[in-house]
Motif scaffolding. Structure first.
Motif, PDB file in Angstrom:
ATOM      1  N   ARG A  61       0.069   3.502   2.019  1.00  0.00           N
ATOM      2  CA  ARG A  61       0.205   3.019   3.394  1.00  0.00           C
ATOM      3  C   ARG A  61      -1.118   2.444   3.888  1.00  0.00           C
ATOM      4  O   ARG A  61      -1.157   1.379   4.504  1.00  0.00           O
ATOM      5  CB  ARG A  61       0.668   4.150   4.316  1.00  0.00           C
ATOM      6  CG  ARG A  61       0.923   3.686   5.750  1.00  0.00           C
ATOM      7  CD  ARG A  61       1.292   4.843   6.654  1.00  0.00           C
ATOM      8  NE  ARG A  61       0.300   5.873   6.716  1.00  0.00           N
ATOM      9  CZ  ARG A  61      -0.823   5.801   7.448  1.00  0.00           C
ATOM     10  NH1 ARG A  61      -1.083   4.731   8.154  1.00  0.00           N
ATOM     11  NH2 ARG A  61      -1.683   6.800   7.463  1.00  0.00           N
ATOM     12  N   ALA A  62      -2.215   3.134   3.612  1.00  0.00           N
ATOM     13  CA  ALA A  62      -3.530   2.646   4.023  1.00  0.00           C
ATOM     14  C   ALA A  62      -3.842   1.317   3.335  1.00  0.00           C
ATOM     15  O   ALA A  62      -4.385   0.388   3.964  1.00  0.00           O
ATOM     16  CB  ALA A  62      -4.607   3.677   3.693  1.00  0.00           C
ATOM     17  N   GLU A  63      -3.487   1.220   2.057  1.00  0.00           N
ATOM     18  CA  GLU A  63      -3.708  -0.027   1.320  1.00  0.00           C
ATOM     19  C   GLU A  63      -2.898  -1.169   1.932  1.00  0.00           C
ATOM     20  O   GLU A  63      -3.412  -2.271   2.134  1.00  0.00           O
ATOM     21  CB  GLU A  63      -3.299   0.179  -0.142  1.00  0.00           C
ATOM     22  CG  GLU A  63      -3.488  -1.017  -1.028  1.00  0.00           C
ATOM     23  CD  GLU A  63      -3.011  -0.739  -2.456  1.00  0.00           C
ATOM     24  OE1 GLU A  63      -2.514  -1.693  -3.087  1.00  0.00           O
ATOM     25  OE2 GLU A  63      -3.118   0.404  -2.911  1.00  0.00           O
ATOM     26  N   TYR A  64      -1.630  -0.904   2.263  1.00  0.00           N
ATOM     27  CA  TYR A  64      -0.786  -1.933   2.866  1.00  0.00           C
ATOM     28  C   TYR A  64      -1.269  -2.313   4.263  1.00  0.00           C
ATOM     29  O   TYR A  64      -1.212  -3.478   4.647  1.00  0.00           O
ATOM     30  CB  TYR A  64       0.675  -1.485   2.921  1.00  0.00           C
ATOM     31  CG  TYR A  64       1.351  -1.474   1.575  1.00  0.00           C
ATOM     32  CD1 TYR A  64       1.177  -2.513   0.675  1.00  0.00           C
ATOM     33  CD2 TYR A  64       2.154  -0.418   1.189  1.00  0.00           C
ATOM     34  CE1 TYR A  64       1.782  -2.504  -0.565  1.00  0.00           C
ATOM     35  CE2 TYR A  64       2.772  -0.399  -0.041  1.00  0.00           C
ATOM     36  CZ  TYR A  64       2.583  -1.437  -0.914  1.00  0.00           C
ATOM     37  OH  TYR A  64       3.191  -1.425  -2.140  1.00  0.00           O
ATOM     38  N   GLU A  65      -1.742  -1.341   5.032  1.00  0.00           N
ATOM     39  CA  GLU A  65      -2.254  -1.654   6.368  1.00  0.00           C
ATOM     40  C   GLU A  65      -3.485  -2.549   6.279  1.00  0.00           C
ATOM     41  O   GLU A  65      -3.632  -3.473   7.071  1.00  0.00           O
ATOM     42  CB  GLU A  65      -2.578  -0.370   7.125  1.00  0.00           C
ATOM     43  CG  GLU A  65      -1.347   0.347   7.650  1.00  0.00           C
ATOM     44  CD  GLU A  65      -1.689   1.627   8.377  1.00  0.00           C
ATOM     45  OE1 GLU A  65      -2.869   2.042   8.383  1.00  0.00           O
ATOM     46  OE2 GLU A  65      -0.766   2.226   8.951  1.00  0.00           O
ATOM     47  N   THR A  66      -4.350  -2.269   5.320  1.00  0.00           N
ATOM     48  CA  THR A  66      -5.533  -3.105   5.122  1.00  0.00           C
ATOM     49  C   THR A  66      -5.113  -4.521   4.746  1.00  0.00           C
ATOM     50  O   THR A  66      -5.616  -5.506   5.300  1.00  0.00           O
ATOM     51  CB  THR A  66      -6.441  -2.507   4.019  1.00  0.00           C
ATOM     52  OG1 THR A  66      -6.803  -1.193   4.411  1.00  0.00           O
ATOM     53  CG2 THR A  66      -7.677  -3.351   3.807  1.00  0.00           C
ATOM     54  N   TRP A  67      -4.180  -4.610   3.807  1.00  0.00           N
ATOM     55  CA  TRP A  67      -3.698  -5.925   3.366  1.00  0.00           C
ATOM     56  C   TRP A  67      -3.034  -6.665   4.528  1.00  0.00           C
ATOM     57  O   TRP A  67      -3.283  -7.857   4.724  1.00  0.00           O
ATOM     58  CB  TRP A  67      -2.710  -5.753   2.214  1.00  0.00           C
ATOM     59  CG  TRP A  67      -2.154  -7.046   1.740  1.00  0.00           C
ATOM     60  CD1 TRP A  67      -2.693  -7.910   0.837  1.00  0.00           C
ATOM     61  CD2 TRP A  67      -0.927  -7.650   2.163  1.00  0.00           C
ATOM     62  NE1 TRP A  67      -1.893  -8.999   0.673  1.00  0.00           N
ATOM     63  CE2 TRP A  67      -0.796  -8.869   1.478  1.00  0.00           C
ATOM     64  CE3 TRP A  67       0.071  -7.280   3.052  1.00  0.00           C
ATOM     65  CZ2 TRP A  67       0.292  -9.715   1.648  1.00  0.00           C
ATOM     66  CZ3 TRP A  67       1.149  -8.127   3.223  1.00  0.00           C
ATOM     67  CH2 TRP A  67       1.240  -9.324   2.529  1.00  0.00           C
ATOM     68  N   LEU A  68      -2.221  -5.959   5.306  1.00  0.00           N
ATOM     69  CA  LEU A  68      -1.524  -6.583   6.426  1.00  0.00           C
ATOM     70  C   LEU A  68      -2.506  -7.071   7.484  1.00  0.00           C
ATOM     71  O   LEU A  68      -2.338  -8.155   8.049  1.00  0.00           O
ATOM     72  CB  LEU A  68      -0.525  -5.602   7.038  1.00  0.00           C
ATOM     73  CG  LEU A  68       0.361  -6.142   8.149  1.00  0.00           C
ATOM     74  CD1 LEU A  68       1.239  -7.277   7.644  1.00  0.00           C
ATOM     75  CD2 LEU A  68       1.215  -5.028   8.717  1.00  0.00           C
ATOM     76  N   ALA A  69      -3.543  -6.288   7.748  1.00  0.00           N
ATOM     77  CA  ALA A  69      -4.557  -6.707   8.721  1.00  0.00           C
ATOM     78  C   ALA A  69      -5.265  -7.976   8.253  1.00  0.00           C
ATOM     79  O   ALA A  69      -5.476  -8.904   9.050  1.00  0.00           O
ATOM     80  CB  ALA A  69      -5.561  -5.585   8.951  1.00  0.00           C
TER      81      ALA A  69
END
Length: 150
Positions: A61-69
């Motif tokens: 989730r943290a990885e996806y949030e970083t990517w999404l940002a």
């Protein structure tokens, strides 16, 4: 001569030391304790597995949030630049470009343009395509207003 034997007395069957129900009752507490210990061990194992899965999901989730940002930041920069480009284009050239774009992208760009430029571009497009894009722009505006109300 035949020997006559006296019938042998059959040995008496061995009497159980205790009644079966008494035996079961005497080990019931030990069996219950063993069962509870096994269940506790199984629950601890399952809890460790769940905790590991939660940890991995949190990492993802943290990885996806970083990517999404990063993606949203890039899109925001690109949107501003693209809108500025279409803002400065001649309406006939912009209409040709937007006519070949996917509906959602073309409608999004037209929505971000000022009304005068967007209307000039729509007037240069084929009527059916302009109507379709205008309908999408209207629907997007309705959805935005409905989400503001709730």
């Amino acid at each position: 001569m035949a020997e006559a034997r006296a019938p042998e007395a059959s040995p008496e069957p061995a009497k159980p030391a205790a009644k079966p129900s008494a035996y079961c009752a005497s080990i019931a507490d030990a069996a219950a304790d063993a069962r509870f210990a096994w269940q506790k061990e199984q629950l601890a194992t399952l809890e460790r597995q769940v905790d590991e899965r939660i940890r991995r999901l949190e990492e993802k989730r943290a990885e996806y949030e970083t990517w999404l940002a990063r993606r949203n930041e890039f899109l925001a920069k690109a949107d501003t630049g693209v809108v500025a480009i279409y803002q400065k284009m001649r309406p006939d050239a912009a209409a040709l470009q937007l006519a070949n774009m996917p509906d959602e992208g073309a409608a999004a760009i037209l929505t971000k343009l000022n009304a005068r430029t967007a209307s000039a571009i729509l007037s240069e497009m084929e009527a059916a395509r302009a109507a379709q894009l205008a309908r999408m722009m209207t629907d997007a505006g309705k959805k935005a207003r409905e989400s503001e109300k709730s």
